[in-house]
Design an enzyme around this catalytic site. Sequence first.
Site, PDB file in Angstrom:
ATOM      1  CD  GLU A 138      -3.004   1.096   2.223  1.00 63.67           C
ATOM      2  OE1 GLU A 138      -3.747   2.078   2.384  1.00 63.67           O
ATOM      3  OE2 GLU A 138      -3.159   0.016   2.838  1.00 63.67           O
ATOM      4  CE  LYS A 193      -9.540   0.102   5.456  1.00 61.16           C
ATOM      5  NZ  LYS A 193      -8.978  -0.375   6.740  1.00 61.16           N
TER       6      LYS A 193
END
Length: 421
Positions: free
Chosen positions: A225, A241
């Site tokens: 990420e 997410k």
Amino acid sequence: MGDGVPLPESSLSRVHGRGPVDHFPTPPSGPSAGAPASCQGGHRAYRSWSWRLGDAGDPAELVSVVLAGDGLPVRNLGRTVTQDHPLGAGSLCGAALYVSAAAASVIAGGPPGPPSPAPVVPDVYAVLYEHTGRRPAVRPAPHPRWWLGDWRASWTAAEHAGAVSAVRAAIARGDVYQVNVVGHASAPYRGDPLPALRRVAALPGARYGGVLTGDGWALACASPETLVEVRAGRVVTRPIKGTRPATPAGRRQLLASAKERAEHVMIVDLERNDLSRLAGTGPVTVDELFAVRRWCGLWQAESVVSAPLTGPLDLAGLLRAVAPGGSVTGAPKRAALDQIARLEPVGRGVSMGVLGWVAPDYVDLGLTIRTVAADGERLHVWAGGGITIDSDPAAEVAEAAAKAAPVRAALRGRDGPVTTG
């Protein structure tokens, strides 16, 4: 090393995990998270700086002073557009930068949370590198004796589920919209942890795969990420997410999940707001929304949010705006940080913070999910997930275990070739 003085040879050995630290006898070969691929293995550390909770000053500003003093354009990141990456021996390659979750919260004006279970690791650590003009030799790795004991969690599954329920109650009261809840586990070890840490850094999909070591500690990151990247005139964040097993059915379930999509969109909106707060940037756009990508045995949903650089932007301001990352805090960010400090029994340590590279021509900082710390006696792992009003406590406990499983497996496995030089 808080004064940022040049590293003597003994300190340089500690940075690279050699001799003086008995628990780290081999150098942490492999990439530095976010460093240019063309320079991997062809640079050396020459200066480091650290900061801990309780030290004086604003860590975002202090680390900027250190990096600017060695010529990195952190006072005006717009200069990265016009810079070429130097390659000659003795030229500045860049700096590895690590910020703990606690320091990131303090930078954002939030609480530091409970103490870290690995307090030997500083809360901010920067290491400056210069090019050497040579490449290390490759040799087969020895297989040192390695023993990893049983994992011990800092809370039970029932306590984890109880924290999820507490967040749902807070959402129902209107205190927050979403909170990321993270658990911690540790295990004793004997032997050199660096081969195991390199395996973690080499996990598939680890965009920020790397190992960083200091005096008596080490961390390994396998994060996919992007917290924030400044490159080619744009500021970019890529929040992740939403998780399902990497099967055809899991992909269909993730794409069809209203709960996962709602959780994801909340964080995208938070990241849009974070980028809009930056001085020196233009309109914020969502370039990609809820794209499903694979990390090890998991599908994860990622979006891309960006803004053009239109004026001066400095590193300290960038860190204040984006750290800690919205996908590991929640929304609103400050209210979520208060919930995290109240509910989690131990600090997040090296996880859910910042790790990456500051170069003359770009900044690329990852979010330290899938990150491990070694403190000379124990390995530490963290994992969790975002909680919304629709979250099922048992499912959230299972999701955290699924995220930690590839990291734990890598820590127990065998090692491959290493480089030295």
